[in-house]
Scaffold this active site. Structure first.
Site, PDB file in Angstrom:
ATOM      1  N   TYR A  54       8.958 -12.980  -4.008  1.00  0.00           N
ATOM      2  CA  TYR A  54       8.583 -12.331  -2.804  1.00  0.00           C
ATOM      3  C   TYR A  54       7.219 -11.880  -3.149  1.00  0.00           C
ATOM      4  O   TYR A  54       6.623 -11.453  -4.096  1.00  0.00           O
ATOM      5  CB  TYR A  54       9.529 -10.971  -3.008  1.00  0.00           C
ATOM      6  CG  TYR A  54       9.067 -10.064  -1.586  1.00  0.00           C
ATOM      7  CD1 TYR A  54       9.370 -10.308  -0.439  1.00  0.00           C
ATOM      8  CD2 TYR A  54       8.494  -8.855  -2.170  1.00  0.00           C
ATOM      9  CE1 TYR A  54       8.883  -9.409   0.276  1.00  0.00           C
ATOM     10  CE2 TYR A  54       7.959  -7.918  -1.203  1.00  0.00           C
ATOM     11  CZ  TYR A  54       8.211  -8.454   0.058  1.00  0.00           C
ATOM     12  OH  TYR A  54       7.861  -7.525   1.127  1.00  0.00           O
ATOM     13  N   HIS A  84      -1.153  -5.482   9.404  1.00  0.00           N
ATOM     14  CA  HIS A  84      -0.353  -4.267   8.768  1.00  0.00           C
ATOM     15  C   HIS A  84      -1.445  -3.102   9.089  1.00  0.00           C
ATOM     16  O   HIS A  84      -1.219  -1.792   8.750  1.00  0.00           O
ATOM     17  CB  HIS A  84      -0.175  -4.208   7.292  1.00  0.00           C
ATOM     18  CG  HIS A  84       1.171  -4.937   6.907  1.00  0.00           C
ATOM     19  ND1 HIS A  84       1.545  -6.165   7.650  1.00  0.00           N
ATOM     20  CD2 HIS A  84       2.276  -4.506   6.322  1.00  0.00           C
ATOM     21  CE1 HIS A  84       2.686  -6.601   7.001  1.00  0.00           C
ATOM     22  NE2 HIS A  84       3.194  -5.523   6.354  1.00  0.00           N
ATOM     23  N   ASN A 196       0.386  -2.352  -0.818  1.00  0.00           N
ATOM     24  CA  ASN A 196       1.594  -1.862  -1.294  1.00  0.00           C
ATOM     25  C   ASN A 196       1.140  -0.703  -2.263  1.00  0.00           C
ATOM     26  O   ASN A 196       0.129  -0.830  -3.127  1.00  0.00           O
ATOM     27  CB  ASN A 196       2.450  -3.024  -1.855  1.00  0.00           C
ATOM     28  CG  ASN A 196       3.943  -2.483  -2.017  1.00  0.00           C
ATOM     29  OD1 ASN A 196       4.145  -1.404  -1.407  1.00  0.00           O
ATOM     30  ND2 ASN A 196       4.592  -3.776  -1.697  1.00  0.00           N
ATOM     31  N   TYR A 281       5.712  45.987  -2.240  1.00  0.00           N
ATOM     32  CA  TYR A 281       5.860  44.498  -3.251  1.00  0.00           C
ATOM     33  C   TYR A 281       4.546  43.789  -3.011  1.00  0.00           C
ATOM     34  O   TYR A 281       4.305  43.269  -4.112  1.00  0.00           O
ATOM     35  CB  TYR A 281       6.908  43.794  -2.384  1.00  0.00           C
ATOM     36  CG  TYR A 281       8.512  44.357  -2.775  1.00  0.00           C
ATOM     37  CD1 TYR A 281       8.247  45.493  -3.558  1.00  0.00           C
ATOM     38  CD2 TYR A 281       9.240  43.743  -2.237  1.00  0.00           C
ATOM     39  CE1 TYR A 281       9.897  45.963  -3.632  1.00  0.00           C
ATOM     40  CE2 TYR A 281      10.759  44.334  -2.208  1.00  0.00           C
ATOM     41  CZ  TYR A 281      11.009  45.333  -2.952  1.00  0.00           C
ATOM     42  OH  TYR A 281      12.313  46.041  -3.401  1.00  0.00           O
ATOM     43  N   PHE A 330       7.384   1.349  -4.980  1.00  0.00           N
ATOM     44  CA  PHE A 330       6.318   1.911  -3.783  1.00  0.00           C
ATOM     45  C   PHE A 330       7.107   3.089  -2.961  1.00  0.00           C
ATOM     46  O   PHE A 330       6.376   3.524  -1.957  1.00  0.00           O
ATOM     47  CB  PHE A 330       6.344   0.718  -2.477  1.00  0.00           C
ATOM     48  CG  PHE A 330       7.497   0.127  -2.181  1.00  0.00           C
ATOM     49  CD1 PHE A 330       8.458   0.775  -1.592  1.00  0.00           C
ATOM     50  CD2 PHE A 330       7.874  -1.164  -2.843  1.00  0.00           C
ATOM     51  CE1 PHE A 330       9.851   0.078  -1.228  1.00  0.00           C
ATOM     52  CE2 PHE A 330       9.244  -1.789  -2.364  1.00  0.00           C
ATOM     53  CZ  PHE A 330       9.968  -1.071  -1.849  1.00  0.00           C
TER      54      PHE A 330
END
Length: 513
Positions: A54, A84, A196, A281, A330
């Site tokens: 891959y 991308h 990536n 407070y 990733f």
């Protein structure tokens, strides 16, 4: 000129990442080269064998089953970068892009990504020559890596897209010509290795962490000053109270507040026979609220330091066995959780600061003139700055909804659970800016409140803070154009100047022991 930081892959402390974010020049530890070369050789061997792996000789995402022939491998890597690079929105701040680049540099340099030494060298040279890619800030869901933003980084490396050089925006090819760099032709796996990973989300989360740390420290100072303005008690900061509970952040913040007020004549003026039994407070519970915030910030810092020094590529190349293993590093869930924690912490820092402002402008609670003006009615004083603080706090509350609980399937349901770390981290800078403005308003209000106690003085530490402010912003007598005062005060908060000389007092996020 300062020597560049030497980044040792896998062993970069938060202090160095902070310096990178603040603009320090960097270079990579030369010892990383051997591991990078071995990793590239493993990819070469896989390509030579022709076995399908891959990201090396297959398609991507849902197209992972598509086999790519050897003669098309360079085209495959170029295509993944170009396809991308699909981000939208305004460009990332240059400081965050540089941090992202440095994170990617040290990740790739660990020798688990299969990239060649010359690819690593180009990324390092871009950092050194101030070639900063134009990266649209939206488009990542924080899983399968921060693909879109990192693709815009990788695009510049192949001579496509745009970059800033010395702050001037220009085409990537022109940026390279101007700086004497040459664009890359990507080898097998290199495009995927570059795009990536979690470096976009981690860079934004680290940037948020560093800004929130500055606001946190300033808020401890202004919180102590507000106690003085309201003639509150330092008894709630007694170490016995906090040691018996045992919360570490609470103990640290109580010690800081106690030290900040040490030696105050304002405090001594009402130590005896004060009819008030307990403070509100927002004064009394500062160690509990700010201490809890500190613990959360430190936990987030631990997660982000680990992530910054890890490898979030896929597949990962293991040189001892010559394998490339597919996994899911990733997936940015750790970063998403850390970002959510930081969002909650900075929201609360601003929230309790605003409550102190509201207390100071209310004469029934503070004992000070209404809205901190000598002539209320004729003058409105701090009436509307408190409203602005309230608006900013509510805006941060809306932004603090956890991003990590959201998910949406992508890539035709192959990538069916995502972290949403990207926008979870990206919101932090805006939230920190809102909180800085709130704390800046508190600085003005608390200093104004202390002015009414003259000639009594606070502690040396807090008087130094008041003097720093008063050098830029005079005491408010009659109403004037308020905005410049707020800008000046917020600049002091944002710059970290309120913490100068107090570093032994104010806790830092790295202190984990």
């Amino acid at each position: 000129m300062n020597s560049p930081l030497v980044l040792r892959p896998g062993h970069v402390p938060l202090a160095q990442w902070r310096q990178v974010y603040r603009g320090a020049s960097v270079r990579l530890d030369a010892s990383a080269q051997a591991a990078v070369l071995r990793s590239a050789q493993v990819v070469e061997a896989i390509v030579a064998r022709g076995e399908p792996v891959y990201g090396i000789n297959t398609g991507f995402g849902k197209l992972a089953s598509v086999r790519i022939e050897r003669e098309d491998l360079e085209t495959l890597q170029r295509n993944i970068v170009l396809s991308h690079a699909a981000g939208v929105g305004e460009p990332m701040p240059a400081s965050v892009v540089r941090l992202m680049m440095a994170l990617k540099l040290t990740s790739l340099a660990q020798g688990a990504s299969g990239i060649r030494p010359q690819t690593l060298a180009l990324l390092e040279a871009m950092l050194q020559k101030d070639v900063v890619p134009v990266v649209p800030c939206q488009g990542s869901v924080g899983a399968s890596g921060d693909l879109a933003p990192l693709s815009h980084l990788a695009s510049v490396m192949i001579g496509v897209g745009e970059a800033f050089v010395g702050g001037v925006r220009m085409p990537a090819a022109q940026a390279f010509r101007q700086t004497g760099l040459e664009p890359l032709v990507l080898g097998a796996k290199e495009g995927l290795a570059l795009l990536n990973g979690t470096q976009y989300s981690t860079a934004y989360a680290l940037a948020g962490l560093f800004e929130i740390e500055t606001v946190f420290q300033a808020a401890l100072v202004t919180g102590a000053l507000s106690v003085e303005a309201a003639k509150g008690s330092d008894t709630p900061f007694d170490p016995r109270i906090h040691s018996i509970r045992g919360q570490r952040g609470q103990i640290a913040t109580a010690a800081a507040l106690r030290t900040l007020m040490a030696g105050s004549l304002i405090r001594e003026s009402h130590r005896d026979n004060d009819v008030r039994v307990q403070d509100p407070y927002c004064l009394r519970c500062q160690p509990q609220v700010m201490g809890a915030a500190l613990d959360v910030i430190r936990q987030a810092a631990t997660t982000l330091e680990i992530e910054a020094n890890g490898v979030s590529d896929n597949p990962l190349v293991f040189t001892d066995t010559g394998e490339a293993l597919s996994g899911g590093n990733f997936h940015a869930e750790p970063v998403a959780f850390a970002a959510d924690m930081l969002a909650m912490a900075v929201c609360e820092i601003g929230s309790i600061s605003e409550r102190r402002i509201a207390m100071l402008v209310d004469p029934a609670l503070s004992g000070l003139p209404a809205f901190l003006t000598p002539k209320p009615g004729l003058n409105s004083g701090f009436m509307i700055p408190q409203v602005t603080a309230a608006a900013l706090v509510s805006e941060n509350k809306q932004r603090a909804y956890p991003a990590s609980v959201d998910s949406i399937p992508t890539s035709a349901n192959q990538e069916d659970h995502v972290s949403m770390a990207a926008h979870g981290a990206r919101r932090l800078l805006a939230m920190a800016e809102n909180a800085a403005n709130v704390v800046g308003i508190e600085l003005l209000a608390a200093a104004q409140g202390c002015d009414f106690h003259a000639p009594l003085r606070s502690s040396d530490a807090l008087e130094k803070v008041r003097a720093t402010l008063r050098a830029q912003v005079p005491t408010l007598q009659d109403d004037r154009y308020f905005h410049p005062d707020m800008v000046a005060a917020t600049d002091l908060v944002r710059s970290g100047v309120l913490a100068e000389g107090l570093h032994e007092v104010l806790p830092k996020v790295e202190i984990m022991q």
